[in-house]
Design an enzyme around this catalytic site. Structure first.
Site, PDB file in Angstrom:
ATOM      1  N   LYS A  20      48.000  41.239  61.847  1.00 46.94           N
ATOM      2  CA  LYS A  20      46.695  41.055  61.097  1.00 46.94           C
ATOM      3  C   LYS A  20      47.058  40.186  59.799  1.00 46.94           C
ATOM      4  O   LYS A  20      48.013  40.212  59.074  1.00 46.94           O
ATOM      5  CB  LYS A  20      46.168  42.386  60.712  1.00 46.94           C
ATOM      6  CG  LYS A  20      45.380  43.078  61.488  1.00 46.94           C
ATOM      7  CD  LYS A  20      44.278  42.239  62.097  1.00 46.94           C
ATOM      8  CE  LYS A  20      43.116  42.564  61.076  1.00 46.94           C
ATOM      9  NZ  LYS A  20      42.547  43.879  61.027  1.00 46.94           N
ATOM     10  N   LYS A  28      27.005  47.103  26.293  1.00 48.97           N
ATOM     11  CA  LYS A  28      28.420  46.288  26.332  1.00 48.97           C
ATOM     12  C   LYS A  28      29.271  46.438  27.542  1.00 48.97           C
ATOM     13  O   LYS A  28      29.870  45.589  28.016  1.00 48.97           O
ATOM     14  CB  LYS A  28      29.208  46.659  25.180  1.00 48.97           C
ATOM     15  CG  LYS A  28      28.550  46.171  23.863  1.00 48.97           C
ATOM     16  CD  LYS A  28      29.026  46.623  22.581  1.00 48.97           C
ATOM     17  CE  LYS A  28      27.991  46.401  21.427  1.00 48.97           C
ATOM     18  NZ  LYS A  28      26.851  47.437  21.892  1.00 48.97           N
ATOM     19  N   GLU A  57      36.916  38.570  50.732  1.00 52.93           N
ATOM     20  CA  GLU A  57      36.071  40.163  50.956  1.00 52.93           C
ATOM     21  C   GLU A  57      35.822  40.619  49.906  1.00 52.93           C
ATOM     22  O   GLU A  57      34.887  41.437  49.548  1.00 52.93           O
ATOM     23  CB  GLU A  57      36.985  40.978  51.987  1.00 52.93           C
ATOM     24  CG  GLU A  57      36.937  40.580  53.400  1.00 52.93           C
ATOM     25  CD  GLU A  57      37.945  41.310  54.402  1.00 52.93           C
ATOM     26  OE1 GLU A  57      37.400  42.260  54.779  1.00 52.93           O
ATOM     27  OE2 GLU A  57      39.053  41.120  54.174  1.00 52.93           O
ATOM     28  N   THR A 114      21.828  27.855  62.627  1.00 49.25           N
ATOM     29  CA  THR A 114      20.754  28.409  62.036  1.00 49.25           C
ATOM     30  C   THR A 114      20.714  29.953  62.909  1.00 49.25           C
ATOM     31  O   THR A 114      21.179  29.756  64.013  1.00 49.25           O
ATOM     32  CB  THR A 114      19.175  27.912  62.215  1.00 49.25           C
ATOM     33  OG1 THR A 114      19.285  27.776  63.575  1.00 49.25           O
ATOM     34  CG2 THR A 114      19.190  26.567  61.688  1.00 49.25           C
ATOM     35  N   HIS A 115      20.247  30.974  62.427  1.00 51.59           N
ATOM     36  CA  HIS A 115      20.477  32.468  62.688  1.00 51.59           C
ATOM     37  C   HIS A 115      21.885  32.650  63.377  1.00 51.59           C
ATOM     38  O   HIS A 115      21.996  33.377  64.332  1.00 51.59           O
ATOM     39  CB  HIS A 115      19.483  32.514  64.177  1.00 51.59           C
ATOM     40  CG  HIS A 115      17.885  31.967  63.911  1.00 51.59           C
ATOM     41  ND1 HIS A 115      17.149  32.805  63.448  1.00 51.59           N
ATOM     42  CD2 HIS A 115      17.467  30.850  64.026  1.00 51.59           C
ATOM     43  CE1 HIS A 115      16.029  32.304  63.158  1.00 51.59           C
ATOM     44  NE2 HIS A 115      15.842  30.870  63.382  1.00 51.59           N
ATOM     45  N   SER A 151      48.066  43.997  57.383  1.00 51.11           N
ATOM     46  CA  SER A 151      47.861  45.314  57.609  1.00 51.11           C
ATOM     47  C   SER A 151      49.122  46.334  57.837  1.00 51.11           C
ATOM     48  O   SER A 151      50.116  45.804  58.015  1.00 51.11           O
ATOM     49  CB  SER A 151      46.966  45.476  58.652  1.00 51.11           C
ATOM     50  OG  SER A 151      47.218  46.843  59.299  1.00 51.11           O
ATOM     51  N   TYR A 159      15.997  48.486  16.636  1.00 52.64           N
ATOM     52  CA  TYR A 159      17.160  48.762  17.126  1.00 52.64           C
ATOM     53  C   TYR A 159      17.034  50.400  17.528  1.00 52.64           C
ATOM     54  O   TYR A 159      16.442  51.093  16.916  1.00 52.64           O
ATOM     55  CB  TYR A 159      18.184  48.691  16.081  1.00 52.64           C
ATOM     56  CG  TYR A 159      19.587  49.172  16.639  1.00 52.64           C
ATOM     57  CD1 TYR A 159      20.368  48.504  17.615  1.00 52.64           C
ATOM     58  CD2 TYR A 159      19.773  50.303  16.583  1.00 52.64           C
ATOM     59  CE1 TYR A 159      21.896  49.083  18.080  1.00 52.64           C
ATOM     60  CE2 TYR A 159      21.229  51.088  17.029  1.00 52.64           C
ATOM     61  CZ  TYR A 159      21.858  50.209  17.897  1.00 52.64           C
ATOM     62  OH  TYR A 159      23.118  50.680  18.402  1.00 52.64           O
ATOM     63  N   GLN A 184      23.709  50.239  22.613  1.00 52.91           N
ATOM     64  CA  GLN A 184      25.296  50.476  22.461  1.00 52.91           C
ATOM     65  C   GLN A 184      26.019  50.289  24.000  1.00 52.91           C
ATOM     66  O   GLN A 184      26.822  50.094  24.261  1.00 52.91           O
ATOM     67  CB  GLN A 184      25.788  51.753  21.630  1.00 52.91           C
ATOM     68  CG  GLN A 184      27.092  51.675  21.484  1.00 52.91           C
ATOM     69  CD  GLN A 184      27.380  52.905  20.687  1.00 52.91           C
ATOM     70  OE1 GLN A 184      27.377  52.563  19.380  1.00 52.91           O
ATOM     71  NE2 GLN A 184      28.082  53.903  21.268  1.00 52.91           N
TER      72      GLN A 184
HETATM   73  N1  ARG Z   1      27.847  50.376  18.082  1.00 49.99           N
HETATM   74  C1  ARG Z   1      26.593  50.056  17.796  1.00 49.99           C
HETATM   75  C2  ARG Z   1      26.015  49.420  18.913  1.00 49.99           C
HETATM   76  O1  ARG Z   1      26.774  48.803  19.653  1.00 49.99           O
HETATM   77  C3  ARG Z   1      26.301  49.212  16.405  1.00 49.99           C
HETATM   78  C4  ARG Z   1      24.962  49.262  15.753  1.00 49.99           C
HETATM   79  C5  ARG Z   1      24.902  50.657  15.360  1.00 49.99           C
HETATM   80  N2  ARG Z   1      23.597  50.711  14.528  1.00 49.99           N
HETATM   81  C6  ARG Z   1      23.144  51.827  14.034  1.00 49.99           C
HETATM   82  N3  ARG Z   1      22.126  52.081  13.685  1.00 49.99           N
HETATM   83  N4  ARG Z   1      23.774  52.942  14.781  1.00 49.99           N
HETATM   84  O2  ARG Z   1      24.600  49.196  19.168  1.00 49.99           O
END
Ligand code: ARG
Length: 467
Positions: free
Chosen positions: A288, A330, A295, A160-161, A282, A322, A327
């Site tokens: 090393k 992703k 890491e 601990t610590h 190294s 939306y 977009q």
């Molecule tokens: N490439 C767009 C996205 O990843 C797809 C949806 C586009 N829809 C729109 N109304 N422009 O969100």
């Protein structure tokens, strides 16, 4: 200006070509092509449903499926030509489909929008990736179990610590990591339940006027049910945030695991050695051997948490439904998946080759007066109040420090100076073995308890439904 860009999406409404930079700026195909196979899978199910509802003919459906199957093969072989002019993965595939099969290709988009399409693709993609991640996590847990079994009775200091506290077994320590990963595994499965709901049919935001059958599409794609609200379906990315939160927790756990491995390989601890194949040297210091894998994993944990914050900030304050903001979901999501799976893979490969230096661990536990609490507990069993016992043991430790001896190395006469309650059998609980063996309640560090915990854990993970 009347230069109409014939390739532009919804071109009839536009009298001006898209600015060349804006075209690049707004395109996502460079990264969302990663979801191409899911996009095709979703489109095949959509076309199948449209035909079942007499919105497309069977001939049109068959042409669409044939075209999409060919596109899938072109993508897999690398022959598919992606174009930024088609903005994203959805438009690229649809344009190619129309090239291949003509008018039926243009009918595929009936009753849907890219908004419900992309929401579906991400869910299909993430569902698949979670199954891959779960399999790696399971592999790592198995590796930990095997190592823990090997070291159920290997004694080391518990901290601990970061100061030596009490003796524990290495098997017990490893099982702590197992438990963390077990909760992580459950979190991923739980996240899948909310993820596995189908947005298709929500169309742009309000649903569609075609007589679609959303239950059929959901069934074809393996979703548990169609989503309940069209606006919510196309706009929220909470499932991606939830996954990234679960991923951040896994990475946080791996970073703690990493930190300990880094410490333990240092000359100062010298508790373990890592396989050469997982370390590097190294360029300047010939002696090393650096623990690069732990890491790097520790470092990458920050990156995944960064993605979690990005996604939260992306979603924050967005009005329904939306928005193009989405977009941006992703790249953080894809990088989270890659980082997580690579880190788990490295760990699952490395853990079976960790070698424990048992003597060093044992000696470290001995040097640190790790059984001081056991002596206090012994005095309590003899009738002394715990606070008084705590005080007396403090004096005994001081004598040990002054004379460079562990408590078990003090003589009976010396110990009796501190309390006449002490008799010869005190040495049973001053030994490291006696100390760990005494902690045999559920969750304790006694070797037999650790073995039982390992057996229970094995049963748990054997019951898993893996891909
Ligand atoms: N490439 C767009 C996205 O990843 C797809 C949806 C586009 N829809 C729109 N109304 N422009 O969100």
């Amino acid at each position: 200006m009347n230069t109409v860009n014939s390739e532009k999406l919804s071109s009839a409404r536009f009298s001006e070509a898209t600015n060349a930079f804006v075209e690049i700026f707004t395109a996502s195909v460079d990264f969302d092509k990663r979801m191409a196979q899911q996009d095709i899978q979703g489109s095949i199910a959509h076309a199948t449903m449209l035909a079942a509802c007499n919105i497309l003919t069977e001939q049109e459906r068959d042409d669409i499926i044939r075209g999409l199957t060919q596109i899938s093969e072109e993508i897999t072989s690398g022959a598919f030509v992606w174009s930024i002019k088609q903005e994203d993965v959805h438009m690229n595939i649809e344009a190619r489909l129309t090239d291949l099969i003509g008018i039926a290709g243009k009918k595929l988009h009936t009753g849907r929008s890219r908004n419900d399409q992309v929401a579906t693709d991400i869910r299909l993609y993430l569902r698949y990736e979670i199954s891959q991640i779960s399999a790696e996590l399971n592999r790592l847990q198995n590796a930990i179990l095997a190592l823990a079994e090997q070291h159920a009775a290997t004694i080391m200091p518990g901290f601990t610590h970061l100061q030596v506290a009490q003796p524990i077994t290495l098997g017990h320590h490893l099982m702590a990591w197992f438990e963390m990963l077990n909760r992580d595994y459950d979190r991923l499965q739980d996240c899948c339940k909310r993820l596995n709901i189908m947005p298709l049919g929500a169309a742009a935001l309000a649903g569609t006027s075609y007589p679609i059958d959303r239950h059929l599409t959901a069934e074809l794609l393996g979703f548990s049910r169609p989503s309940a609200n069209s606006l919510d379906s196309v706009s929220d990315r909470d499932f991606a945030i939830e996954f990234t939160a679960a991923a951040s927790l896994i990475m946080m756990h791996l970073s703690r695991f990493s930190e300990e491995l880094v410490l333990w390989t240092s000359a100062q601890f010298d508790f373990i050695s890592l396989p050469d194949a997982f370390c590097t040297g190294s360029s300047i210091m010939p002696q090393k051997k650096n623990p690069d894998v732990p890491e790097l994993v520790r470092g990458k944990s920050g990156r995944v948490t960064g993605h979690l914050v990005s996604l939260l900030m992306l979603m924050k304050s967005q009005p329904l439904a939306y928005n193009k903001d989405n977009q941006e979901d992703k790249e953080p999501l894809f990088d989270t998946v890659d980082t997580l799976i690579n880190c788990l893979r490295a760990y699952a490969d490395m853990v079976p080759h960790i070698e424990a230096k048992k003597t060093n661990m044992y000696n470290a536990a001995k040097r640190g007066f790790a059984t001081a609490t056991d002596l206090a507990d012994y005095l309590v069993r003899k009738g002394m109040a715990f606070r008084d016992a705590h005080e007396i043991v403090g004096l005994a430790v001081r004598l040990g420090i002054e004379s460079s001896r562990d408590l078990s190395e003090l003589s009976l006469a010396e110990l009796q100076e501190f309390s006449p309650l002490i008799t010869d059998e005190v040495f049973d609980c001053l030994s490291l073995e006696g100390s760990v063996a005494a902690r045999k309640h559920i969750g304790g560090t006694a070797p037999d308890t650790v073995r039982a915990a390992i057996a229970t854990a094995r049963e748990q993970i054997m019951a898993r439904n893996l891909v």
